[in-house]
Design an enzyme around this catalytic site. Sequence first.
Site, mmCIF file in Angstrom:
data_model
loop_
_atom_site.group_PDB
_atom_site.id
_atom_site.type_symbol
_atom_site.label_atom_id
_atom_site.label_comp_id
_atom_site.label_asym_id
_atom_site.label_seq_id
_atom_site.Cartn_x
_atom_site.Cartn_y
_atom_site.Cartn_z
ATOM 1 N N HIS A 1 0.830 -1.199 0.000
ATOM 2 C CA HIS A 1 0.000 0.000 0.000
ATOM 3 C C HIS A 1 0.866 1.252 0.000
ATOM 4 O O HIS A 1 2.091 1.167 -0.124
ATOM 5 C CB HIS A 1 -1.021 -0.017 1.145
ATOM 6 C CG HIS A 1 -0.418 -0.018 2.520
ATOM 7 N ND1 HIS A 1 0.362 1.000 2.978
ATOM 8 C CD2 HIS A 1 -0.488 -0.924 3.520
ATOM 9 C CE1 HIS A 1 0.753 0.746 4.207
ATOM 10 N NE2 HIS A 1 0.256 -0.433 4.566
ATOM 11 N N HIS B 1 4.149 1.426 2.099
ATOM 12 C CA HIS B 1 5.290 0.671 1.553
ATOM 13 C C HIS B 1 5.862 1.416 0.337
ATOM 14 O O HIS B 1 7.074 1.512 0.157
ATOM 15 C CB HIS B 1 4.859 -0.722 1.093
ATOM 16 C CG HIS B 1 4.142 -1.515 2.138
ATOM 17 N ND1 HIS B 1 2.888 -2.029 1.945
ATOM 18 C CD2 HIS B 1 4.496 -1.863 3.395
ATOM 19 C CE1 HIS B 1 2.502 -2.673 3.027
ATOM 20 N NE2 HIS B 1 3.462 -2.580 3.932
ATOM 21 N N CYS C 1 2.722 -10.976 22.577
ATOM 22 C CA CYS C 1 1.692 -10.384 21.705
ATOM 23 C C CYS C 1 1.783 -11.104 20.364
ATOM 24 O O CYS C 1 2.835 -11.063 19.706
ATOM 25 C CB CYS C 1 1.921 -8.882 21.526
ATOM 26 S SG CYS C 1 0.831 -8.217 20.234
ATOM 27 N N CYS D 1 2.521 -8.683 17.358
ATOM 28 C CA CYS D 1 3.920 -8.272 17.169
ATOM 29 C C CYS D 1 4.853 -9.474 17.062
ATOM 30 O O CYS D 1 6.030 -9.306 16.723
ATOM 31 C CB CYS D 1 4.407 -7.437 18.351
ATOM 32 S SG CYS D 1 3.461 -5.979 18.686
ATOM 33 N N CYS E 1 -0.520 -4.443 25.001
ATOM 34 C CA CYS E 1 0.550 -4.241 24.025
ATOM 35 C C CYS E 1 0.435 -2.809 23.501
ATOM 36 O O CYS E 1 -0.632 -2.409 23.034
ATOM 37 C CB CYS E 1 0.396 -5.234 22.881
ATOM 38 S SG CYS E 1 1.175 -4.664 21.364
ATOM 39 N N HIS F 1 -0.726 -2.805 19.635
ATOM 40 C CA HIS F 1 -2.032 -3.331 19.223
ATOM 41 C C HIS F 1 -3.158 -3.043 20.221
ATOM 42 O O HIS F 1 -4.318 -3.315 19.927
ATOM 43 C CB HIS F 1 -1.936 -4.849 19.001
ATOM 44 C CG HIS F 1 -1.101 -5.208 17.810
ATOM 45 N ND1 HIS F 1 0.261 -5.368 17.893
ATOM 46 C CD2 HIS F 1 -1.434 -5.393 16.514
ATOM 47 C CE1 HIS F 1 0.737 -5.650 16.690
ATOM 48 N NE2 HIS F 1 -0.266 -5.675 15.838
ATOM 49 N N LYS G 1 -5.138 6.377 10.975
ATOM 50 C CA LYS G 1 -4.125 5.423 10.549
ATOM 51 C C LYS G 1 -4.731 4.569 9.434
ATOM 52 O O LYS G 1 -5.902 4.216 9.491
ATOM 53 C CB LYS G 1 -3.766 4.553 11.750
ATOM 54 C CG LYS G 1 -2.534 3.755 11.518
ATOM 55 C CD LYS G 1 -2.086 3.030 12.747
ATOM 56 C CE LYS G 1 -1.006 2.055 12.313
ATOM 57 N NZ LYS G 1 -0.630 1.112 13.292
ATOM 58 N N LYS H 1 -6.444 -2.084 7.035
ATOM 59 C CA LYS H 1 -7.336 -2.900 6.214
ATOM 60 C C LYS H 1 -8.737 -2.890 6.812
ATOM 61 O O LYS H 1 -9.722 -2.754 6.117
ATOM 62 C CB LYS H 1 -6.796 -4.335 6.187
ATOM 63 C CG LYS H 1 -6.642 -4.832 4.795
ATOM 64 C CD LYS H 1 -6.222 -6.287 4.630
ATOM 65 C CE LYS H 1 -5.788 -7.068 5.822
ATOM 66 N NZ LYS H 1 -5.365 -8.406 5.598
HETATM 67 N N1 MSP Z 1 8.811 -6.985 8.161
HETATM 68 C C1 MSP Z 1 8.973 -5.843 8.991
HETATM 69 C C2 MSP Z 1 10.250 -5.112 8.643
HETATM 70 C C3 MSP Z 1 11.491 -5.942 8.751
HETATM 71 S S1 MSP Z 1 12.877 -5.031 8.245
HETATM 72 C C4 MSP Z 1 14.164 -5.936 8.726
HETATM 73 C C5 MSP Z 1 7.794 -4.898 8.809
HETATM 74 N N2 MSP Z 1 7.098 -5.012 7.696
HETATM 75 S S2 MSP Z 1 5.830 -4.095 7.274
HETATM 76 O O1 MSP Z 1 5.264 -4.690 6.099
HETATM 77 O O2 MSP Z 1 4.964 -3.935 8.382
HETATM 78 O O3 MSP Z 1 6.423 -2.745 6.850
HETATM 79 C C6 MSP Z 1 6.599 -1.675 7.726
HETATM 80 C C7 MSP Z 1 7.121 -0.504 6.941
HETATM 81 O O4 MSP Z 1 6.201 -0.191 5.867
HETATM 82 C C8 MSP Z 1 7.248 0.781 7.704
HETATM 83 O O5 MSP Z 1 8.413 0.849 8.491
HETATM 84 C C9 MSP Z 1 7.255 1.759 6.539
HETATM 85 O O6 MSP Z 1 8.455 1.684 5.853
HETATM 86 C C10 MSP Z 1 6.159 1.205 5.673
HETATM 87 N N3 MSP Z 1 4.841 1.677 6.092
HETATM 88 C C11 MSP Z 1 3.750 0.906 6.357
HETATM 89 N N4 MSP Z 1 2.696 1.724 6.644
HETATM 90 C C12 MSP Z 1 3.080 3.014 6.582
HETATM 91 C C13 MSP Z 1 2.402 4.251 6.644
HETATM 92 N N5 MSP Z 1 1.113 4.353 6.901
HETATM 93 N N6 MSP Z 1 3.119 5.370 6.394
HETATM 94 C C14 MSP Z 1 4.432 5.337 6.047
HETATM 95 N N7 MSP Z 1 5.087 4.177 5.956
HETATM 96 C C15 MSP Z 1 4.513 3.021 6.386
HETATM 97 O O7 MSP Z 1 7.599 -4.069 9.680
#
Ligand code: MSP
Length: 658
Positions: A18, A21, A126, A129, A143, A146, A296, A299
């Site tokens: 999304h 990412h 949790c 997490c 937590c 969450h 925030k 989904k």
């Molecule tokens: N798998 C772990 C990361 C491991 S790295 C060794 C993880 N994955 S995640 O799919 O949850 O991705 C988190 C990351 O996605 C955030 O740190 C950021 O880079 C990005 N984002 C997810 N949602 C976001 C927003 N709403 N806004 C900005 N970035 C965000 O955590």
Amino acid sequence: MKPFFVTTPIYYVNASPHLGHAYTTIIADSWMRFHKLLGRDTLFLTGTDEHGDKIVQAAEKQGKDPQAFVDAVSAQFRQLWPHLGIANDRFVRTTDPEHKAVVQAFLQRVYDAGDIYFGEFGGHYCYGCERFYTEKELENGLCPQHLTKPEFISEKNYFFRMSKYLPWLKEYIQANPDFIRPERYRTETLAMLESGALEDLCISRPKSRLTWGIELPFDKDYVCYVWFDALINYISALGGPEGADFQRFWPGVEHVVAKDILKPHAVFWPTMLHAAGLPLYRHLNVHGYWLARDAKMSKSLGNVVDPLAMSEHFGLDAFRYFLLREMAFGSDASFTQESMTLRINADLSNDLGNLFSRVLAMTAKYFDSVTPASAAEHDDDARIREIGSEALRNYIQLFENARFSHALDALWEFVRALNKYVDTQAPWALFKQGDTARLGSVLYTLLDSLRKVARCVWPVMPTAATGMLEQLGLSVPEDGIPTQALEQEIDMWGVLPVGGQLAASSNLFPRREMPEKEVTPKVPAVGKEKKSAAKASQKGSAVGNPEEVESVIAFDQFTAVDIRVGTILSAEKHPDADRILKFMIDLGEEEPRQILSGIAAHYRPEELTGLQVCVVANLAPRVIRGLASHGMVLTAEKDGQLTLVTVAAAAPNGSRIA
Ligand code: MSP
């Protein structure tokens, strides 16, 4: 010049990509391209994180085996990136055999050094997490991520002696002020280190509980904790510490992450590297959260923004520009189509696009689209060059230091000054006066300046920048990267060849219409119906009875409210609000939701467990006296008496009410 290595987090494959990412990955891509412009050798890594409970559960939900499931979702990420102009060099997956081998070697190294031990442990686990929390880390017993109650689990596990390295880490962060940036995240990390809440890190999960992970090299009955596994991706993608790429790229590594994963990157990862005798990363660059309006993105709230749809609608370059410009790196930002339209129209269509097309059109009209020569020097030209050099210097310095929004703003100082220069020099008047020499100088100054701007924006808007350079009659190398480094560009003027053939017009950033306002269903406040009905009647509303007109809502206003059946798993009084009950409700999602309701005067909590109720599931979360509520339980009200709305027969949790 040292090579530049940039990484994104590796994304979980339990959800599709999304906007969040996409943002991190576009930042990393633009930063990588910027360093290419500086003439540096670059490496850009992204990938997917594929182990752990959550993945197994998501696969089970789809009736797939975990490997087939992770293959499919990982492919979605990998295939999306080129559509967003992202040119990553590597894509790492934690299920790759090469990654597994590096993780096992890392574990063995730390184990042999005596920093991993086996111990009995009881902790608050949790599932969201996938980690244990210490008592001190919980907030009101919940937590902090969450807001759910963790389960107390006691079992034998392997631990990394993280606590041994915490004093060293604190000193390191104090001695290296920009190791974690921006400053607020450095401060937050130091506060974590000073809180005393951090202990040794549990790095194993017994196979009796979880098999989808990397087996510990020193105990076949355990798999590795997902974070310990995932963080190592940053070096496994280089072939591990012994690989040639590690020597070449590692010392210059820049990690880009959002604030949600500060702790693993700011605390676990440096201590892990130190324990394994490896050098640390160069900087941890932490950004804030994109919010959908002010909520925030999630989904379950149904407000997740699809980056591909946005970039197709607004244009890829404009979308990338908006993301980098709108969010001050480090702070949260709100994503709305209105703000995107405003920003694109102001900065791209007006300031840059319109300037560029006017300059091309004037050159077409006065010089047949051939680059004119610049004649005698004029103070105004020298002044605009000064502004340009200053803007480029600031742009480079700010971009290099991960201050992307400020960098673009600094460059736009120059774009805005060029617009003023057009107005003050008035080429149309020079033409009328027959002053061809001065007219040529003015247009040359503008064209040469726009060449500079095009080069600078290439990292953010590669297609538009290439388009501009081509329309300026310049041949662009296939990879888009010119031969001189960007720093040389600062004081280099008069580069555009005289006599070159230019495009006659350009429309790189078409203006966007403001999107229609989103429909926000308005529930009339009690007692206001009569008044507004009277107003409607005064206006002489054309359709039927005004009372009816005011109380009618459109069908999509109704369907915008997502009402679902859920089972109350637990109910208790809010610790700080007498009238409120705190529920944990199973809505058929991955985790139960915490929902608050003002019905404590009407029900005793213990009589509600197991009851099925109706819940508005897509209401923006609210915090009431320190506790968050993720939805609303429906009640019927008559003369101040509240009754919970329930279903006539048992229905599966999550059933939609329509
Ligand atoms: N798998 C772990 C990361 C491991 S790295 C060794 C993880 N994955 S995640 O799919 O949850 O991705 C988190 C990351 O996605 C955030 O740190 C950021 O880079 C990005 N984002 C997810 N949602 C976001 C927003 N709403 N806004 C900005 N970035 C965000 O955590």
